[in-house]
Design an enzyme around this catalytic site. Structure first.
Site, PDB file in Angstrom:
ATOM      1  CG  ASP A  12     108.503   0.868  13.100  1.00 35.96           C
ATOM      2  OD1 ASP A  12     107.417   1.328  12.688  1.00 35.96           O
ATOM      3  OD2 ASP A  12     108.858  -0.308  12.935  1.00 35.96           O
ATOM      4  NE  ARG A  35     127.094  33.889  14.769  1.00 38.52           N
ATOM      5  CZ  ARG A  35     127.138  33.228  13.620  1.00 38.52           C
ATOM      6  NH1 ARG A  35     127.372  33.872  12.489  1.00 38.52           N
ATOM      7  NH2 ARG A  35     126.950  31.921  13.567  1.00 38.52           N
ATOM      8  CG  HIS A  48     116.257  32.829  17.435  1.00 33.32           C
ATOM      9  ND1 HIS A  48     116.285  33.147  16.112  1.00 33.32           N
ATOM     10  CD2 HIS A  48     117.565  32.657  17.779  1.00 33.32           C
ATOM     11  CE1 HIS A  48     117.533  33.172  15.670  1.00 33.32           C
ATOM     12  NE2 HIS A  48     118.326  32.866  16.668  1.00 33.32           N
ATOM     13  CG  HIS A  56     118.501  35.822  19.359  1.00 35.80           C
ATOM     14  ND1 HIS A  56     118.487  34.855  20.328  1.00 35.80           N
ATOM     15  CD2 HIS A  56     119.612  35.568  18.610  1.00 35.80           C
ATOM     16  CE1 HIS A  56     119.524  34.049  20.163  1.00 35.80           C
ATOM     17  NE2 HIS A  56     120.241  34.460  19.136  1.00 35.80           N
ATOM     18  CG  HIS A  84     121.065  29.910   9.550  1.00 33.19           C
ATOM     19  ND1 HIS A  84     119.785  30.322   9.260  1.00 33.19           N
ATOM     20  CD2 HIS A  84     121.458  30.684  10.593  1.00 33.19           C
ATOM     21  CE1 HIS A  84     119.441  31.289  10.089  1.00 33.19           C
ATOM     22  NE2 HIS A  84     120.441  31.529  10.904  1.00 33.19           N
ATOM     23  CD  GLU A 139     123.630  36.176  17.595  1.00 36.91           C
ATOM     24  OE1 GLU A 139     124.150  35.444  16.731  1.00 36.91           O
ATOM     25  OE2 GLU A 139     122.580  35.883  18.182  1.00 36.91           O
ATOM     26  CG  ASP A 145     122.840  31.414  20.480  1.00 34.39           C
ATOM     27  OD1 ASP A 145     123.775  30.927  19.836  1.00 34.39           O
ATOM     28  OD2 ASP A 145     121.979  32.160  19.988  1.00 34.39           O
ATOM     29  CG  ASP A 176     126.120  30.085  16.607  1.00 33.33           C
ATOM     30  OD1 ASP A 176     125.751  29.757  17.753  1.00 33.33           O
ATOM     31  OD2 ASP A 176     125.524  30.921  15.909  1.00 33.33           O
ATOM     32  CE1 TYR A 234     129.379  35.691  10.107  1.00 29.61           C
ATOM     33  CE2 TYR A 234     128.173  37.782   9.956  1.00 29.61           C
ATOM     34  CZ  TYR A 234     128.516  36.648  10.669  1.00 29.61           C
ATOM     35  OH  TYR A 234     128.016  36.462  11.932  1.00 29.61           O
ATOM     36  CG  HIS A 268     123.647  38.427  11.882  1.00 28.25           C
ATOM     37  ND1 HIS A 268     123.992  38.810  13.159  1.00 28.25           N
ATOM     38  CD2 HIS A 268     124.753  37.827  11.367  1.00 28.25           C
ATOM     39  CE1 HIS A 268     125.237  38.439  13.411  1.00 28.25           C
ATOM     40  NE2 HIS A 268     125.738  37.856  12.321  1.00 28.25           N
ATOM     41  CD  GLU A 290     125.190  33.844  19.687  1.00 28.46           C
ATOM     42  OE1 GLU A 290     125.675  32.952  18.951  1.00 28.46           O
ATOM     43  OE2 GLU A 290     123.978  34.092  19.748  1.00 28.46           O
TER      44      GLU A 290
HETATM   45  N1  GLY Z   1     122.647  30.070  17.018  1.00 29.78           N
HETATM   46  C1  GLY Z   1     121.618  30.851  16.478  1.00 29.78           C
HETATM   47  C2  GLY Z   1     121.850  32.270  16.684  1.00 29.78           C
HETATM   48  O1  GLY Z   1     122.963  32.664  16.998  1.00 29.78           O
HETATM   49  O2  GLY Z   1     120.969  33.059  16.589  1.00 29.78           O
HETATM   50 MN    MN Z   2     124.411  31.495  17.990  1.00 28.69          MN
HETATM   51 MN    MN Z   3     122.220  33.797  18.714  1.00 29.93          MN
END
Ligand code: GLY
Ligand code: MN
Ligand code: MN
Length: 436
Positions: A38, A404, A359, A352, A241, A382, A269, A258, A386, A348, A406
């Site tokens: 439920d 990272r 995103h 974005h 991730h 960002e 973000d 992050d 790594y 990466h 960002e």
């Molecule tokens: N937190 C997701 C990204 O940095 O794209």
């Molecule tokens: Mn992020």
């Molecule tokens: Mn991001």
């Protein structure tokens, strides 16, 4: 602090101005999704639907009909119902909807099959998000076919179907001053959350205990998370991730957080990486300063007229030069850029779009070319590095370091504004903050 009714009205008008003559746009609210038995997942409105309506109930459909004499904005929503409202919460209801939500007409959602075909009569084009919900696509075709069957000789049925997403997403890409204010507030809350996590960190804590500190700040400010927080200590920082957040933080670890809040359906973000014991080791500091230099170089490129990819190119260049200088990449800078050998350590993109979705929507290319940046766009910057813990092709001192950094950057008339500048990122400032 909510966006005011005028803002939503202006958005509907802007969308209707860009729709073709004699057209209609139809947007369903997001469905409620079951978690188990439920229990439902917390309800989060569809971004397009909320962007146009400011309405956060499920079981609703929004209709825009530019030029309709008896009102251009029609809403189908749940009827008031004392029993349901005791269990599930308050509803606006069709009677109050015009006053509360600014629609011209509102009808019970249960009557939509009777009413909507009549609205489609004589409109030639339908704008909708096709292919997302098979149930909605089917319902739409059912309404269209009903007109075709019953009214063949009298009126025409819509015969052109257009993706609403393109028009709407172009609009959402350029944020209004009120949206930028909201995103700046989200950025401040997120900066406070990261600051709190750094003040509380110490070896021996679990990653989830820092996640709890972030959530405390988000919720205390009336916000929630924009995406599940990543708190990765040591080797976990190399998992892009990573969200399990179950490990113990060890002395000597770097911790990568992050995390960003969502405030009034606007995301922030932010990533910061810091030493659990308050002091970077020499190799950690070397790589940290390199990523930070890359981030500054990329942010510098955020200004109107530059293209989407210029910040990424700037970050890649700084990172690659640093990796070559440190002997982590062989050959010259030109060779490493040409062969993209840096992508072993930076896999990466540098950012974005950011907005209601973390995103966010909006094309990155126009006619095959990178899009030019314009005031009102918001993007993340960002860069990261790594070095896999088991990468025995590099000197041992570098292995298992994940970094990272960002921030959320708004494009302004004259350049850019960092919406998340309130949390420190210079290595010395981070050390000072952690050491208290
Ligand atoms: N937190 C997701 C990204 O940095 O794209
Ligand atoms: Mn992020
Ligand atoms: Mn991001």
């Amino acid at each position: 602090m909510k966006l005011d009714a005028q803002e939503f009205k202006q958005r509907r008008q802007q969308l209707m101005d860009s729709m073709a003559d004699n057209s209609i746009a139809i947007l369903p609210a997001a469905p409620i999704t079951s978690r188990n038995s439920d229990v439902e997942h917390p309800y989060r409105p569809d971004s397009n639907f909320y962007y146009l309506s400011g309405f956060d109930e499920a079981n609703a459909v929004l209709v825009l009909m530019p030029g309709r004499e008896h009102g251009e904005y029609i809403l189908f929503c749940q009827e008031k119902n004392v029993e349901h409202e005791i269990w599930e919460g308050r509803r606006v209801g069709p009677d109050a909807a015009p006053e509360v939500l600014g629609c011209d007409d509102a009808f019970p959602i249960n009557d939509i099959d009777d009413i909507l075909p009549g609205l489609l009569e004589g409109r030639s084009r339908i704008y909708a998000s096709f292919g997302i919900s098979p149930e909605f696509d089917q319902q739409l075709m059912h309404w269209v076919n009903r007109i075709k069957r019953h009214m063949r000789s009298v009126v025409s049925a819509p015969h052109e179907f257009s993706a609403l997403d393109h028009l709407l997403h172009e609009q959402r890409l350029i944020k209004s001053p009120a949206e930028i204010d909201m995103m700046a507030r989200a950025g401040e809350i997120t900066a406070q959350a990261h600051t709190r996590a750094m003040q509380r960190v110490k070896p021996g804590l679990h990653e989830y205990q820092l996640e709890a500190e972030l959530m405390h700040t988000f919720m205390d400010a009336g916000a929630g998370w924009a995406y599940p927080s990543i708190v990765g200590a040591g080797d976990n920082a190399c998992i892009l991730h990573y969200t399990s957040n179950r490990s113990v933080i060890a002395d000597g670890d770097l911790v990568l957080i992050d995390a960003g809040c969502e405030l009034e359906y606007y995301a922030s973000d932010v990533t910061r990486t810091f030493p659990a014991n308050g002091r970077f080791t020499a190799p950690q500091r070397t790589l940290y300063d390199l990523v930070l230099a890359a981030q500054y170089a990329a942010i510098e490129q955020v200004k109107p007229g530059n293209d989407w990819n210029q910040p990424h190119d700037a970050a890649v260049k700084v990172l690659t030069q640093g990796l070559v200088d440190l002997g982590l990449l062989s050959g010259t800078l030109e060779q490493a850029l040409e062969e993209q050998s840096y992508s072993r350590f930076f896999m990466h993109k540098t950012g974005h779009w950011l907005g209601m979705d973390v995103h966010d929507v909006g094309d990155y290319r126009v006619d095959g070319e990178w899009r030019l940046l314009e005031p009102g766009m918001v993007l993340t910057i960002e860069p990261g590095l790594y070095i896999a813990p088991d990468d025995d092709s590099v000197d041992e001192q570098w292995r298992g370091i994940g970094i990272r950094i960002e921030d959320d950057i708004a494009v302004t008339d004259s350049g850019h504004r960092n919406l998340t500048a309130a949390v420190v990122k210079e290595a010395d400032d981070i050390e000072r903050l952690i050491q208290g």
